[in-house]
Design an enzyme around this catalytic site. Sequence first.
Site, PDB file in Angstrom:
ATOM      1  N   LYS A 104       0.853  -1.192   0.000  1.00  0.00           N
ATOM      2  CA  LYS A 104       0.000   0.000   0.000  1.00  0.00           C
ATOM      3  C   LYS A 104       0.879   1.227   0.000  1.00  0.00           C
ATOM      4  O   LYS A 104       1.812   1.332   0.799  1.00  0.00           O
ATOM      5  CB  LYS A 104      -0.887  -0.009   1.267  1.00  0.00           C
ATOM      6  CG  LYS A 104      -1.824   1.191   1.376  1.00  0.00           C
ATOM      7  CD  LYS A 104      -3.110   0.941   0.660  1.00  0.00           C
ATOM      8  CE  LYS A 104      -3.910   2.208   0.390  1.00  0.00           C
ATOM      9  NZ  LYS A 104      -3.526   2.899  -0.879  1.00  0.00           N
ATOM     10  N   GLN A 125       7.286   3.675   3.881  1.00  0.00           N
ATOM     11  CA  GLN A 125       5.862   3.316   3.940  1.00  0.00           C
ATOM     12  C   GLN A 125       5.628   2.058   4.791  1.00  0.00           C
ATOM     13  O   GLN A 125       4.582   1.913   5.426  1.00  0.00           O
ATOM     14  CB  GLN A 125       5.331   3.102   2.509  1.00  0.00           C
ATOM     15  CG  GLN A 125       3.828   3.257   2.370  1.00  0.00           C
ATOM     16  CD  GLN A 125       3.365   4.698   2.243  1.00  0.00           C
ATOM     17  OE1 GLN A 125       3.981   5.494   1.553  1.00  0.00           O
ATOM     18  NE2 GLN A 125       2.292   5.054   2.912  1.00  0.00           N
ATOM     19  N   LYS A 128       5.432   3.320   8.400  1.00  0.00           N
ATOM     20  CA  LYS A 128       4.284   4.215   8.557  1.00  0.00           C
ATOM     21  C   LYS A 128       2.985   3.406   8.584  1.00  0.00           C
ATOM     22  O   LYS A 128       2.143   3.583   9.451  1.00  0.00           O
ATOM     23  CB  LYS A 128       4.269   5.191   7.369  1.00  0.00           C
ATOM     24  CG  LYS A 128       3.175   6.223   7.414  1.00  0.00           C
ATOM     25  CD  LYS A 128       2.927   6.883   6.059  1.00  0.00           C
ATOM     26  CE  LYS A 128       4.153   7.519   5.459  1.00  0.00           C
ATOM     27  NZ  LYS A 128       3.833   8.366   4.286  1.00  0.00           N
ATOM     28  N   LYS A 140       5.325   1.723  -3.081  1.00  0.00           N
ATOM     29  CA  LYS A 140       5.256   3.080  -3.641  1.00  0.00           C
ATOM     30  C   LYS A 140       5.489   3.006  -5.137  1.00  0.00           C
ATOM     31  O   LYS A 140       6.134   2.070  -5.617  1.00  0.00           O
ATOM     32  CB  LYS A 140       6.346   3.954  -3.017  1.00  0.00           C
ATOM     33  CG  LYS A 140       6.115   5.430  -3.174  1.00  0.00           C
ATOM     34  CD  LYS A 140       5.189   5.944  -2.092  1.00  0.00           C
ATOM     35  CE  LYS A 140       4.784   7.378  -2.302  1.00  0.00           C
ATOM     36  NZ  LYS A 140       4.044   7.894  -1.136  1.00  0.00           N
ATOM     37  N   GLY A 179      -2.697   8.334  -4.228  1.00  0.00           N
ATOM     38  CA  GLY A 179      -2.028   9.525  -4.745  1.00  0.00           C
ATOM     39  C   GLY A 179      -0.784   9.892  -3.959  1.00  0.00           C
ATOM     40  O   GLY A 179      -0.497   9.343  -2.899  1.00  0.00           O
ATOM     41  N   ASP A 180      -0.050  10.825  -4.500  1.00  0.00           N
ATOM     42  CA  ASP A 180       1.106  11.456  -3.839  1.00  0.00           C
ATOM     43  C   ASP A 180       1.354  12.745  -4.644  1.00  0.00           C
ATOM     44  O   ASP A 180       0.426  13.233  -5.305  1.00  0.00           O
ATOM     45  CB  ASP A 180       2.330  10.508  -3.839  1.00  0.00           C
ATOM     46  CG  ASP A 180       3.442  10.969  -2.895  1.00  0.00           C
ATOM     47  OD1 ASP A 180       3.331  10.738  -1.685  1.00  0.00           O
ATOM     48  OD2 ASP A 180       4.420  11.584  -3.370  1.00  0.00           O
ATOM     49  N   THR A 224      -4.397  13.599   5.275  1.00  0.00           N
ATOM     50  CA  THR A 224      -2.972  13.723   5.613  1.00  0.00           C
ATOM     51  C   THR A 224      -2.714  15.027   6.372  1.00  0.00           C
ATOM     52  O   THR A 224      -2.080  15.023   7.434  1.00  0.00           O
ATOM     53  CB  THR A 224      -2.095  13.650   4.352  1.00  0.00           C
ATOM     54  OG1 THR A 224      -2.500  12.530   3.578  1.00  0.00           O
ATOM     55  CG2 THR A 224      -0.632  13.515   4.711  1.00  0.00           C
ATOM     56  N   SER A 392      -6.856   5.857   3.778  1.00  0.00           N
ATOM     57  CA  SER A 392      -6.889   4.960   2.615  1.00  0.00           C
ATOM     58  C   SER A 392      -7.300   3.553   3.055  1.00  0.00           C
ATOM     59  O   SER A 392      -8.082   2.879   2.382  1.00  0.00           O
ATOM     60  CB  SER A 392      -5.504   4.879   1.955  1.00  0.00           C
ATOM     61  OG  SER A 392      -5.312   5.963   1.077  1.00  0.00           O
TER      62      SER A 392
HETATM   63  P1  NDP Z   1       0.898  17.885  -4.165  1.00  0.00           P
HETATM   64  O1  NDP Z   1       1.344  17.546  -5.507  1.00  0.00           O
HETATM   65  O2  NDP Z   1      -0.542  18.073  -3.888  1.00  0.00           O
HETATM   66  O3  NDP Z   1       1.643  19.197  -3.637  1.00  0.00           O
HETATM   67  C1  NDP Z   1       3.030  19.268  -3.572  1.00  0.00           C
HETATM   68  C2  NDP Z   1       3.426  20.665  -3.119  1.00  0.00           C
HETATM   69  O4  NDP Z   1       4.833  20.686  -2.861  1.00  0.00           O
HETATM   70  C3  NDP Z   1       3.192  21.706  -4.196  1.00  0.00           C
HETATM   71  O5  NDP Z   1       2.932  22.947  -3.585  1.00  0.00           O
HETATM   72  C4  NDP Z   1       4.520  21.725  -4.943  1.00  0.00           C
HETATM   73  O6  NDP Z   1       4.772  22.928  -5.633  1.00  0.00           O
HETATM   74  C5  NDP Z   1       5.491  21.523  -3.802  1.00  0.00           C
HETATM   75  N1  NDP Z   1       6.697  20.838  -4.301  1.00  0.00           N
HETATM   76  C6  NDP Z   1       6.764  19.651  -4.941  1.00  0.00           C
HETATM   77  N2  NDP Z   1       8.021  19.333  -5.266  1.00  0.00           N
HETATM   78  C7  NDP Z   1       8.760  20.348  -4.815  1.00  0.00           C
HETATM   79  C8  NDP Z   1      10.131  20.609  -4.855  1.00  0.00           C
HETATM   80  N3  NDP Z   1      11.006  19.757  -5.434  1.00  0.00           N
HETATM   81  N4  NDP Z   1      10.564  21.750  -4.265  1.00  0.00           N
HETATM   82  C9  NDP Z   1       9.680  22.622  -3.687  1.00  0.00           C
HETATM   83  N5  NDP Z   1       8.356  22.417  -3.625  1.00  0.00           N
HETATM   84  C10 NDP Z   1       7.915  21.311  -4.184  1.00  0.00           C
HETATM   85  O7  NDP Z   1       1.487  16.739  -3.212  1.00  0.00           O
HETATM   86  P2  NDP Z   1       1.040  16.303  -1.765  1.00  0.00           P
HETATM   87  O8  NDP Z   1       0.578  17.477  -0.996  1.00  0.00           O
HETATM   88  O9  NDP Z   1       0.160  15.135  -1.894  1.00  0.00           O
HETATM   89  O10 NDP Z   1       2.423  15.773  -1.157  1.00  0.00           O
HETATM   90  C11 NDP Z   1       3.318  16.615  -0.448  1.00  0.00           C
HETATM   91  C12 NDP Z   1       4.230  15.771   0.418  1.00  0.00           C
HETATM   92  O11 NDP Z   1       3.453  14.999   1.332  1.00  0.00           O
HETATM   93  C13 NDP Z   1       5.089  14.741  -0.336  1.00  0.00           C
HETATM   94  O12 NDP Z   1       6.298  14.580   0.351  1.00  0.00           O
HETATM   95  C14 NDP Z   1       4.270  13.466  -0.220  1.00  0.00           C
HETATM   96  O13 NDP Z   1       5.058  12.324  -0.374  1.00  0.00           O
HETATM   97  C15 NDP Z   1       3.757  13.612   1.203  1.00  0.00           C
HETATM   98  N6  NDP Z   1       2.578  12.837   1.556  1.00  0.00           N
HETATM   99  C16 NDP Z   1       1.428  12.906   0.834  1.00  0.00           C
HETATM  100  C17 NDP Z   1       0.315  12.187   1.211  1.00  0.00           C
HETATM  101  C18 NDP Z   1      -0.978  12.307   0.504  1.00  0.00           C
HETATM  102  O14 NDP Z   1      -1.951  11.723   0.982  1.00  0.00           O
HETATM  103  N7  NDP Z   1      -1.086  13.048  -0.579  1.00  0.00           N
HETATM  104  C19 NDP Z   1       0.359  11.281   2.370  1.00  0.00           C
HETATM  105  C20 NDP Z   1       1.591  11.342   3.123  1.00  0.00           C
HETATM  106  C21 NDP Z   1       2.655  12.074   2.703  1.00  0.00           C
HETATM  107  P3  NDP Z   1       4.325  23.105  -7.174  1.00  0.00           P
HETATM  108  O15 NDP Z   1       2.844  23.410  -7.113  1.00  0.00           O
HETATM  109  O16 NDP Z   1       5.151  24.238  -7.655  1.00  0.00           O
HETATM  110  O17 NDP Z   1       4.634  21.820  -7.860  1.00  0.00           O
HETATM  111  O1  2IT Z   2       3.067   8.868   1.511  1.00  0.00           O
HETATM  112  C1  2IT Z   2       1.917   8.434   1.721  1.00  0.00           C
HETATM  113  O2  2IT Z   2       1.617   7.889   2.775  1.00  0.00           O
HETATM  114  C2  2IT Z   2       0.913   8.620   0.669  1.00  0.00           C
HETATM  115  N1  2IT Z   2       1.214   9.219  -0.361  1.00  0.00           N
HETATM  116  C3  2IT Z   2      -0.452   8.042   0.836  1.00  0.00           C
HETATM  117  C4  2IT Z   2      -0.466   6.580   0.518  1.00  0.00           C
HETATM  118  C5  2IT Z   2      -1.824   5.924   0.479  1.00  0.00           C
HETATM  119  O3  2IT Z   2      -1.846   4.750   0.099  1.00  0.00           O
HETATM  120  O4  2IT Z   2      -2.838   6.538   0.797  1.00  0.00           O
END
Ligand code: NDP
Ligand code: 2IT
Length: 459
Positions: A104, A125, A128, A140, A179-180, A224, A392
């Site tokens: 997952k 993961q 976590k 992943k 998603g991520d 998240t 999830s």
């Molecule tokens: P999104 O794509 O929704 O948003 C990512 C954000 O981070 C955007 O504002 C983006 O800017 C910025 N960003 C991405 N890459 C970079 C970079 N190299 N340098 C600076 N800023 C950057 O992603 P999420 O919010 O889903 O994910 C954000 C973080 O959280 C990641 O580390 C992800 O692995 C983690 N995460 C996500 C989960 C989820 O459920 N979605 C769960 C647990 C962890 P821009 O708009 O300019 O691209």
């Molecule tokens: O980093 C993470 O935990 C995620 N992007 C969410 C993973 C999931 O299966 O919901």
Amino acid sequence: MAIKEKTIHPQTQAAEKYVQKVLESVRERNPHEPEFHQAVKETLLSLVPALTKKPEYIDHGILERLVEPERVISFQVPWTDDQGRVQVNRGFRVQFNSAIGPYKGGIRFHPSVNASIVKFLGFEQIFKNSLTGQPIGGGKGGSDFDPKGKSDQEIMRFTQSFMTELSKHIGPDVDVPAGDIGVSAREIGYMFGQYKKLRGAYEAGVLTGKGPNYGGSLARTEATGYGTVYFVEEMLKAKGLSFEGKTVVVSGSGNVSIFAMEKAQELGAKVVACSDSSGYIYDENGIDLGTLKQIKMENKERINIYIDKHPDAYYFEECKNIWSIPCDIALPCATQNELDGDSARKLVANGVAAIGEGANMPSTIEAIDIFHNHEVLFAPAKAANAGGVAVSALEMAQNSSRISWTFEEVDAQLHEIMIDIHEKSVNAAKEYGHPGNLVIGTNIAGFINVADAMVMQGV
Ligand code: NDP
Ligand code: 2IT
């Protein structure tokens, strides 16, 4: 006069030697994968107290097995752009560990995606997912596809091609992606549509983060970010503190950031700054989330547009400098290694009280050491951002039983899960001799559950 040497228990010595041996072999066997090395190093070093207490894990080769993915899939993703040209990207799925449930973990679309990034994310993961207390293993995936500037049709064609190959390797009891970065409900929708067509069956539980009208869970979008704030709230509560009246800085402006800001505001904090990959905005009146959601979620524009609507706010280029803004609580919610030693020193000099990692591995090892040395409360990613995958798993449960819970029901379960993860991490830190160190507590609590399952299931 004889110098009294600190004696190290022979079992601790054996555990340390074992960890060093595994780390060396990870570096040798996986060259040019710095993010993977970093994640493994940060995690394994903190497991020494657990390996000292239970040396049978060493005999069972648990660490060697944990650092080697059970399966790595790398594939070609050909697609046609709007000009009719053929483009080729690289796709990945790393199925890391299935000791406690089907693989997952999310899927990331970003030009920086490579084997190292997917492996560090898949490795983290495992721990976590175990911490959530739900039956989910670690995995992943992703692609170096850049969604920026692509039309909706291009996104759909790319995503369908990605799923055409991925579909051979996943399933509701095999591997359940979500998603991520760069993958939200739109991409999950296109992937689900393609999977359904290829399978000829409606297997709702094959993906999570779906739209609530076709099997998605309410509150998954918020999970998240809300979960990160729930976790930090517990960490603050233990010290008699709260979000009320605090100044908060949140990096990123994507899914995790926006809902972390929303919950922090609900709890009475003032969020003064957030960023995207181009720069950051500072609004001393507090970020207007309605405007920000419209810019980043609906219109998918750059964050500097915010100052057109709020002329009293400021925009600065260089997103990394966001950490020079004085704040009580910092929530890095963008990407890996976005908060380095220099940034940590600035935050400490400005009196930061707590850090909550919404992103995966946003702080470098040096930054974490600085926070610990200055007694800054530190909520590590594997615990603090586990709310997304936890919901999830609740989505999978709803899909299996063909029911759907209300937003309030899911949010209440999420809140309880985050309180439980905090308690487990605090207790493990104490039990294994490092009270207050949530990095150690989190890693050990996540590890024990998986390691015991691996021992019980044999080699
Ligand atoms: P999104 O794509 O929704 O948003 C990512 C954000 O981070 C955007 O504002 C983006 O800017 C910025 N960003 C991405 N890459 C970079 C970079 N190299 N340098 C600076 N800023 C950057 O992603 P999420 O919010 O889903 O994910 C954000 C973080 O959280 C990641 O580390 C992800 O692995 C983690 N995460 C996500 C989960 C989820 O459920 N979605 C769960 C647990 C962890 P821009 O708009 O300019 O691209
Ligand atoms: O980093 C993470 O935990 C995620 N992007 C969410 C993973 C999931 O299966 O919901």
